[in-house]
Write a protein that holds these residues in place. Structure first.
Motif, PDB file in Angstrom:
ATOM      1  N   LYS A  78      73.068  55.881 -45.330  1.00 31.02           N
ATOM      2  CA  LYS A  78      74.203  55.048 -44.909  1.00 31.02           C
ATOM      3  C   LYS A  78      73.806  54.041 -43.844  1.00 31.02           C
ATOM      4  O   LYS A  78      74.311  52.927 -43.803  1.00 31.02           O
ATOM      5  CB  LYS A  78      75.327  55.939 -44.384  1.00 31.02           C
ATOM      6  CG  LYS A  78      76.590  55.188 -43.986  1.00 31.02           C
ATOM      7  CD  LYS A  78      77.670  56.137 -43.536  1.00 31.02           C
ATOM      8  CE  LYS A  78      78.946  55.378 -43.148  1.00 31.02           C
ATOM      9  NZ  LYS A  78      80.004  56.307 -42.693  1.00 31.02           N
ATOM     10  N   ASN A  79      72.885  54.434 -42.976  1.00 31.93           N
ATOM     11  CA  ASN A  79      72.455  53.564 -41.882  1.00 31.93           C
ATOM     12  C   ASN A  79      71.203  52.764 -42.213  1.00 31.93           C
ATOM     13  O   ASN A  79      70.652  52.093 -41.350  1.00 31.93           O
ATOM     14  CB  ASN A  79      72.211  54.394 -40.614  1.00 31.93           C
ATOM     15  CG  ASN A  79      73.473  55.046 -40.109  1.00 31.93           C
ATOM     16  OD1 ASN A  79      74.536  54.427 -40.093  1.00 31.93           O
ATOM     17  ND2 ASN A  79      73.379  56.307 -39.709  1.00 31.93           N
ATOM     18  N   GLY A  80      70.742  52.844 -43.455  1.00 36.49           N
ATOM     19  CA  GLY A  80      69.538  52.118 -43.825  1.00 36.49           C
ATOM     20  C   GLY A  80      68.285  52.891 -43.425  1.00 36.49           C
ATOM     21  O   GLY A  80      68.353  53.950 -42.795  1.00 36.49           O
ATOM     22  N   SER A 124      64.329  52.202 -41.764  1.00 35.21           N
ATOM     23  CA  SER A 124      63.447  51.234 -41.125  1.00 35.21           C
ATOM     24  C   SER A 124      62.108  51.173 -41.852  1.00 35.21           C
ATOM     25  O   SER A 124      61.714  52.119 -42.554  1.00 35.21           O
ATOM     26  CB  SER A 124      63.208  51.624 -39.664  1.00 35.21           C
ATOM     27  OG  SER A 124      62.448  52.816 -39.584  1.00 35.21           O
ATOM     28  N   GLN A 158      80.043  49.704 -38.419  1.00 38.86           N
ATOM     29  CA  GLN A 158      78.955  50.399 -39.105  1.00 38.86           C
ATOM     30  C   GLN A 158      77.698  49.538 -39.146  1.00 38.86           C
ATOM     31  O   GLN A 158      76.584  50.011 -38.912  1.00 38.86           O
ATOM     32  CB  GLN A 158      79.377  50.771 -40.525  1.00 38.86           C
ATOM     33  CG  GLN A 158      78.283  51.414 -41.371  1.00 38.86           C
ATOM     34  CD  GLN A 158      77.872  52.765 -40.842  1.00 38.86           C
ATOM     35  OE1 GLN A 158      78.717  53.560 -40.458  1.00 38.86           O
ATOM     36  NE2 GLN A 158      76.573  53.023 -40.810  1.00 38.86           N
ATOM     37  N   ARG A 170      76.106  49.415 -35.551  1.00 42.49           N
ATOM     38  CA  ARG A 170      75.506  50.702 -35.176  1.00 42.49           C
ATOM     39  C   ARG A 170      74.216  50.934 -35.946  1.00 42.49           C
ATOM     40  O   ARG A 170      73.233  51.449 -35.400  1.00 42.49           O
ATOM     41  CB  ARG A 170      76.484  51.847 -35.451  1.00 42.49           C
ATOM     42  CG  ARG A 170      77.634  51.955 -34.475  1.00 42.49           C
ATOM     43  CD  ARG A 170      78.240  53.365 -34.508  1.00 42.49           C
ATOM     44  NE  ARG A 170      78.624  53.753 -35.859  1.00 42.49           N
ATOM     45  CZ  ARG A 170      79.812  53.544 -36.380  1.00 42.49           C
ATOM     46  NH1 ARG A 170      80.748  52.922 -35.675  1.00 42.49           N
ATOM     47  NH2 ARG A 170      80.092  53.942 -37.619  1.00 42.49           N
ATOM     48  N   SER A 171      74.206  50.553 -37.210  1.00 43.30           N
ATOM     49  CA  SER A 171      73.015  50.759 -38.035  1.00 43.30           C
ATOM     50  C   SER A 171      71.870  49.856 -37.602  1.00 43.30           C
ATOM     51  O   SER A 171      70.719  50.291 -37.531  1.00 43.30           O
ATOM     52  CB  SER A 171      73.362  50.522 -39.506  1.00 43.30           C
ATOM     53  OG  SER A 171      74.359  51.417 -39.946  1.00 43.30           O
ATOM     54  N   THR A 206      68.899  51.939 -36.217  1.00 42.84           N
ATOM     55  CA  THR A 206      67.816  52.074 -37.202  1.00 42.84           C
ATOM     56  C   THR A 206      66.752  51.000 -37.037  1.00 42.84           C
ATOM     57  O   THR A 206      65.553  51.293 -37.021  1.00 42.84           O
ATOM     58  CB  THR A 206      68.381  52.012 -38.639  1.00 42.84           C
ATOM     59  OG1 THR A 206      69.340  53.057 -38.816  1.00 42.84           O
ATOM     60  CG2 THR A 206      67.268  52.165 -39.668  1.00 42.84           C
ATOM     61  N   TYR A 226      69.324  41.732 -44.529  1.00 48.58           N
ATOM     62  CA  TYR A 226      69.957  42.968 -44.078  1.00 48.58           C
ATOM     63  C   TYR A 226      71.442  42.967 -44.432  1.00 48.58           C
ATOM     64  O   TYR A 226      71.997  44.015 -44.793  1.00 48.58           O
ATOM     65  CB  TYR A 226      69.756  43.137 -42.573  1.00 48.58           C
ATOM     66  CG  TYR A 226      68.326  43.391 -42.173  1.00 48.58           C
ATOM     67  CD1 TYR A 226      67.843  44.691 -42.035  1.00 48.58           C
ATOM     68  CD2 TYR A 226      67.440  42.344 -41.961  1.00 48.58           C
ATOM     69  CE1 TYR A 226      66.519  44.938 -41.673  1.00 48.58           C
ATOM     70  CE2 TYR A 226      66.116  42.575 -41.609  1.00 48.58           C
ATOM     71  CZ  TYR A 226      65.666  43.867 -41.471  1.00 48.58           C
ATOM     72  OH  TYR A 226      64.362  44.111 -41.126  1.00 48.58           O
ATOM     73  N   PHE A 270      73.509  45.890 -46.573  1.00 48.53           N
ATOM     74  CA  PHE A 270      74.703  46.606 -46.131  1.00 48.53           C
ATOM     75  C   PHE A 270      75.921  46.252 -46.988  1.00 48.53           C
ATOM     76  O   PHE A 270      76.777  47.108 -47.241  1.00 48.53           O
ATOM     77  CB  PHE A 270      74.966  46.319 -44.654  1.00 48.53           C
ATOM     78  CG  PHE A 270      74.057  47.086 -43.731  1.00 48.53           C
ATOM     79  CD1 PHE A 270      74.397  48.364 -43.321  1.00 48.53           C
ATOM     80  CD2 PHE A 270      72.858  46.546 -43.301  1.00 48.53           C
ATOM     81  CE1 PHE A 270      73.557  49.097 -42.494  1.00 48.53           C
ATOM     82  CE2 PHE A 270      72.005  47.262 -42.474  1.00 48.53           C
ATOM     83  CZ  PHE A 270      72.356  48.545 -42.058  1.00 48.53           C
TER      84      PHE A 270
END
Length: 324
Positions: free
Chosen positions: A116-118, A120, A266, A269-270, A274, A286, A290
């Motif tokens: 959900k947050n990707g 890196s 979201q 935060r990601s 991340t 990016y 998302f």
């Protein structure tokens, strides 16, 4: 090693996740067959002449080939009976020209679609056992596949529109000044549907009008906050309703922008947790990632992975032009 091409579909009812990928497709030859079954569900398609009927598999006797340097390769090569050219499932996609094992590509796509947050580039570097430079480029190729292609349709129904700023801390609260290092982003969220985000040079009435006109159908209902720049372009839609945040109003019946603001929450935060930092040059990549995960939120991780793989067709990204 597969002696014959895999049937043109992956196993019915099999969910693509880390367990099934590790159990059934850790073998490189099987990974190739899986990629073919996802990209070509009805059979191979020649990327040179688009022939989908006359072709044949160049099956090596040993199940693998040896390169000029003596290394084994499980690359599955086909030959078109029309244009007489050879091709593989990698040709004409974001995987084109890659020397990374297909099994690692499959895991990388799944990791980016499931998290959900990707993920890196440093995480891909550690988990896949590739260099950081390779992991970084792999991630950008996958984001390119996730991003939307040329749009022929505009969003309908109820659309929430809002803007935010991505980057370092500003000198003051509110909308950053013109000399700020923050990058403005405008997002349009269709209730119970998709989200489309765009990097813009500024957040003026003219800029917002251009974005809204390009992506939203005139018959749609537009929901925004009280920002004055939305007033003029908002007149071009069936209805334009606003909520006054400065007065502490965040919802009035069905009039609200809470969903798009939740998306921004979201997203930020990601990026902070991340990736820590995203340059203005690559921010659109990016955002595409998302947007894709949000727009496919009602599907499973496996379905999201398979769809991303199918979207790799016709897209190539070179290391020299990663920001294109």
């Amino acid at each position: 090693i597969l002696d014959k091409p895999m049937p043109w579909r992956y196993v019915v009812g099999m969910e693509l996740n880390l367990a099934t990928l590790a159990k059934h497709f850790s073998d490189e030859a099987k990974a190739w067959a899986l990629l073919e079954s996802i990209r070509w569900p009805s059979g191979p398609i020649c990327p040179h002449c688009a022939n989908a009927e006359k072709h044949y598999f160049l099956e090596p006797q040993s199940g693998y080939r040896e390169t000029s340097t003596g290394k084994r390769t499980y690359r599955r090569v086909w030959k078109c009976a029309v244009c007489r050219k050879q091709f593989s499932v990698l040709v004409g996609s974001v995987f084109h020209g890659s020397k990374i094992p297909v099994s690692k590509w499959l895991l990388a796509v799944h990791m980016m679609c499931a998290g959900k947050n990707g993920v890196s580039a440093n995480e891909l570097h550690r988990q896949l056992g590739v260099t950081y430079k390779t992991a970084w480029f792999m991630a950008h190729r996958i984001r390119y596949a996730m991003s939307r292609g040329p749009l022929n349709d505009r969003m309908t129904g109820t659309i929430e529109a809002d803007e935010t700023y991505i980057g370092g801390k500003g000198k003051r609260r509110g909308r950053p000044s013109k000399d700020s290092h923050k990058t403005p982003v405008v997002s349009l969220l269709q209730r119970d549907g998709e989200v489309r985000s765009t990097v813009v040079a500024n957040v003026t009435g003219a800029t917002l009008a251009s974005v809204l006109k390009e992506h939203i159908d005139p018959a749609a209902l537009l929901m925004t906050d009280e920002y004055a720049a939305y007033k003029q372009p908002g007149q071009g839609f069936a209805e334009h309703a606003t909520v006054n945040h400065s007065q502490g109003e965040y919802a009035r019946g069905k009039v609200t922008t809470n969903r798009v603001e939740g998306y921004f929450s979201q997203l930020k935060r990601s990026i902070d947790g991340t990736h820590h930092r995203v340059s203005r040059e690559h921010l659109h990549r990016y955002l595409g990632e998302f947007d894709y995960r949000y727009s496919t939120r009602k599907t499973t991780d496996g379905e999201r992975t398979a769809r991303a793989i199918r979207q790799t067709a016709g897209r190539r990204l070179t290391y020299a032009q990663p920001g294109q």
